[in-house]
Design a protein around this motif. Structure first.
Motif, PDB file in Angstrom:
ATOM      1  N   LEU A 128       0.721  -1.139   0.157  1.00 45.69           N
ATOM      2  CA  LEU A 128      -0.125   0.044   0.186  1.00 45.69           C
ATOM      3  C   LEU A 128       0.848   0.944  -0.119  1.00 45.69           C
ATOM      4  CD1 LEU A 128      -2.799  -1.068   2.342  1.00 45.69           C
ATOM      5  CD2 LEU A 128      -3.047  -0.121   0.179  1.00 45.69           C
ATOM      6  N   LEU A 129       2.094   1.619   0.647  1.00 45.77           N
ATOM      7  CA  LEU A 129       3.056   2.232   0.716  1.00 45.77           C
ATOM      8  C   LEU A 129       3.310   2.790  -1.076  1.00 45.77           C
ATOM      9  CD1 LEU A 129       5.231   1.543   3.643  1.00 45.77           C
ATOM     10  CD2 LEU A 129       3.766   3.883   3.290  1.00 45.77           C
ATOM     11  N   GLU A 130       3.547   1.638  -1.562  1.00 51.74           N
ATOM     12  CA  GLU A 130       4.028   1.754  -3.083  1.00 51.74           C
ATOM     13  C   GLU A 130       2.632   2.282  -3.678  1.00 51.74           C
ATOM     14  OE1 GLU A 130       6.709   1.542  -6.010  1.00 51.74           O
ATOM     15  OE2 GLU A 130       7.320   0.725  -3.923  1.00 51.74           O
ATOM     16  N   ALA A 131       1.756   1.805  -3.610  1.00 50.81           N
ATOM     17  CA  ALA A 131       0.429   2.207  -4.209  1.00 50.81           C
ATOM     18  C   ALA A 131       0.118   3.386  -4.178  1.00 50.81           C
ATOM     19  CB  ALA A 131      -0.730   1.320  -4.054  1.00 50.81           C
ATOM     20  N   VAL A 132       0.145   4.084  -2.956  1.00 56.88           N
ATOM     21  CA  VAL A 132       0.047   5.506  -2.765  1.00 56.88           C
ATOM     22  C   VAL A 132       1.155   6.582  -2.800  1.00 56.88           C
ATOM     23  CG1 VAL A 132      -1.779   4.742  -1.207  1.00 56.88           C
ATOM     24  CG2 VAL A 132       0.134   5.430  -0.222  1.00 56.88           C
ATOM     25  N   GLY A 133       2.012   5.876  -3.346  1.00 56.30           N
ATOM     26  CA  GLY A 133       3.471   6.626  -3.651  1.00 56.30           C
ATOM     27  C   GLY A 133       3.914   7.364  -2.214  1.00 56.30           C
ATOM     28  N   ARG A 152      -3.233  10.545   1.710  1.00 55.70           N
ATOM     29  CA  ARG A 152      -2.636   9.384   1.410  1.00 55.70           C
ATOM     30  C   ARG A 152      -2.438   8.384   2.074  1.00 55.70           C
ATOM     31  NH1 ARG A 152      -0.224   9.470  -4.121  1.00 55.70           N
ATOM     32  NH2 ARG A 152      -0.722  11.360  -5.320  1.00 55.70           N
ATOM     33  N   VAL A 153      -1.814   8.617   3.139  1.00 58.70           N
ATOM     34  CA  VAL A 153      -1.655   7.365   4.174  1.00 58.70           C
ATOM     35  C   VAL A 153      -3.069   7.148   4.702  1.00 58.70           C
ATOM     36  CG1 VAL A 153      -0.590   7.194   6.619  1.00 58.70           C
ATOM     37  CG2 VAL A 153       0.500   8.799   4.720  1.00 58.70           C
ATOM     38  N   ALA A 154      -4.007   8.183   4.837  1.00 58.23           N
ATOM     39  CA  ALA A 154      -5.385   7.828   5.390  1.00 58.23           C
ATOM     40  C   ALA A 154      -5.942   6.722   4.405  1.00 58.23           C
ATOM     41  CB  ALA A 154      -6.069   8.897   5.587  1.00 58.23           C
ATOM     42  N   VAL A 155      -5.938   6.964   3.108  1.00 59.74           N
ATOM     43  CA  VAL A 155      -6.519   6.152   2.220  1.00 59.74           C
ATOM     44  C   VAL A 155      -5.871   4.686   2.194  1.00 59.74           C
ATOM     45  CG1 VAL A 155      -6.509   5.553  -0.244  1.00 59.74           C
ATOM     46  CG2 VAL A 155      -6.881   7.798   0.563  1.00 59.74           C
ATOM     47  N   ALA A 156      -4.519   4.640   2.359  1.00 60.98           N
ATOM     48  CA  ALA A 156      -3.586   3.283   2.647  1.00 60.98           C
ATOM     49  C   ALA A 156      -4.238   2.554   3.831  1.00 60.98           C
ATOM     50  CB  ALA A 156      -2.231   3.487   2.624  1.00 60.98           C
ATOM     51  N   ARG A 157      -4.219   3.478   5.041  1.00 62.83           N
ATOM     52  CA  ARG A 157      -4.768   2.772   6.390  1.00 62.83           C
ATOM     53  C   ARG A 157      -6.030   2.069   6.048  1.00 62.83           C
ATOM     54  NH1 ARG A 157      -5.239   6.994  11.073  1.00 62.83           N
ATOM     55  NH2 ARG A 157      -7.099   7.487   9.678  1.00 62.83           N
ATOM     56  N   ARG A 191      -9.831   1.881  -5.955  1.00 66.03           N
ATOM     57  CA  ARG A 191     -10.991   1.226  -6.224  1.00 66.03           C
ATOM     58  C   ARG A 191     -10.629  -0.070  -7.322  1.00 66.03           C
ATOM     59  NH1 ARG A 191     -15.637   2.584  -9.282  1.00 66.03           N
ATOM     60  NH2 ARG A 191     -13.805   3.168 -10.996  1.00 66.03           N
ATOM     61  N   ASP A 192     -10.213   0.725  -8.484  1.00 61.60           N
ATOM     62  CA  ASP A 192      -9.905  -0.319  -9.562  1.00 61.60           C
ATOM     63  C   ASP A 192      -8.857  -1.534  -9.272  1.00 61.60           C
ATOM     64  OD1 ASP A 192     -11.384   1.425 -11.046  1.00 61.60           O
ATOM     65  OD2 ASP A 192      -9.835   2.295 -11.940  1.00 61.60           O
ATOM     66  N   GLU A 193      -7.875  -1.174  -8.365  1.00 64.20           N
ATOM     67  CA  GLU A 193      -6.812  -2.250  -8.040  1.00 64.20           C
ATOM     68  C   GLU A 193      -7.485  -3.282  -6.933  1.00 64.20           C
ATOM     69  OE1 GLU A 193      -2.356  -2.347  -6.276  1.00 64.20           O
ATOM     70  OE2 GLU A 193      -2.988  -0.633  -7.363  1.00 64.20           O
ATOM     71  N   PHE A 194      -8.377  -2.951  -6.125  1.00 63.98           N
ATOM     72  CA  PHE A 194      -8.520  -3.713  -4.872  1.00 63.98           C
ATOM     73  C   PHE A 194     -10.228  -4.089  -5.045  1.00 63.98           C
ATOM     74  CE2 PHE A 194      -4.969  -1.423  -3.316  1.00 63.98           C
ATOM     75  CZ  PHE A 194      -3.984  -2.521  -2.934  1.00 63.98           C
ATOM     76  N   LYS A 195     -10.878  -3.359  -5.792  1.00 64.61           N
ATOM     77  CA  LYS A 195     -12.376  -3.651  -6.271  1.00 64.61           C
ATOM     78  C   LYS A 195     -13.138  -3.362  -4.779  1.00 64.61           C
ATOM     79  CE  LYS A 195     -10.961  -5.252 -10.138  1.00 64.61           C
ATOM     80  NZ  LYS A 195     -11.359  -4.477 -11.445  1.00 64.61           N
TER      81      LYS A 195
END
Length: 234
Positions: A128-133, A152-157, A191-195
């Protein structure tokens, strides 16, 4: 098949002898992997509705099913367990823990609500760190990163527990418009990556257009629905 089904939802709040009806017979269905916004002015019922979907509160009447579960009849312990397994949250003020690093903030839900082995935790957080840059910021603390980076961190969390649903209440309220668009695009990418289904509330019209399905609330009533193609109902 619906991820969320609401049928004639009503929510009353009592203050002394005064009853305020925050939601007035709201009905809708939301499919898996949707990107949805509830929009409307302050007091329209957006946050109330998200709290009901998120099992933080219960309707006064009506039926509400989330992930094949009748959430209205869950007790407090069952609601907490259901949230931990199925729902992620993103807040407008980020709600990051200041004494934890970026990495630790993302890992935190796995330590608190799910018994996930250390190796699996590390794998999920790193992905997730990679996914959100944010991989290069993983050892920094919240006060060392920007507002956009915090979100971005909140989205990953919110995604680290592999939830079926992520709820975001005014997630761009504390961001400038450029950063807000970037965060919304990031949510779409996730959303696209994790559905995962994303539902957010906002009164920011510039952000509303980024949703694929828009439900319009006013004075506790659902006034209509608009899809990205422009179709309107209600």
């Amino acid at each position: 098949m619906s991820l969320i089904s609401a049928d004639n939802i009503q929510k009353d709040y009592k203050t002394g002898e005064v009853t305020v009806r925050a939601l007035k017979g709201v009905s809708f269905e939301i499919a898996p992997a949707s990107f949805v916004s509830f929009v409307g002015p302050s007091g329209s019922g957006k946050t109330t509705l998200l709290n009901l979907i998120g099992c933080l509160d219960k309707p006064s009447s009506g039926k509400l099913t989330v992930a094949d579960t009748d959430v209205i009849h869950l007790d407090r312990k069952q609601s907490a367990s259901f949230r931990g397994s199925n729902i992620g949250f993103i807040f407008q003020d980020f709600n990051l823990i200041p004494v934890l690093t970026v990495y630790e903030n993302i890992e935190y839900p796995l330590l608190m609500v799910q018994s996930v082995p250390a190796g699996e935790r590390e794998k999920r957080v790193a992905a997730l760190l990679e996914a959100v840059g944010m991989i290069d910021q993983k050892n920094k603390y919240p006060d060392q990163i920007s507002g956009g980076q915090k979100q971005r961190v909140a989205v990953a969390r919110a995604l680290v527990t592999n939830p079926k649903l992520v709820l975001a209440d005014e997630p761009t309220a504390n961001l400038d418009h450029k950063t807000a668009y970037m965060v919304i695009e990031l949510m779409k990418k996730m959303r696209d990556e994790f559905k995962t289904t994303f539902i957010f509330s906002t009164h920011d019209q510039k952000i509303v257009g980024e949703a694929e399905i828009i439900y319009m609330l006013e004075d506790g009533e659902l006034k209509g629905m608009e899809t990205k193609g422009g179709k309107k109902n209600g």
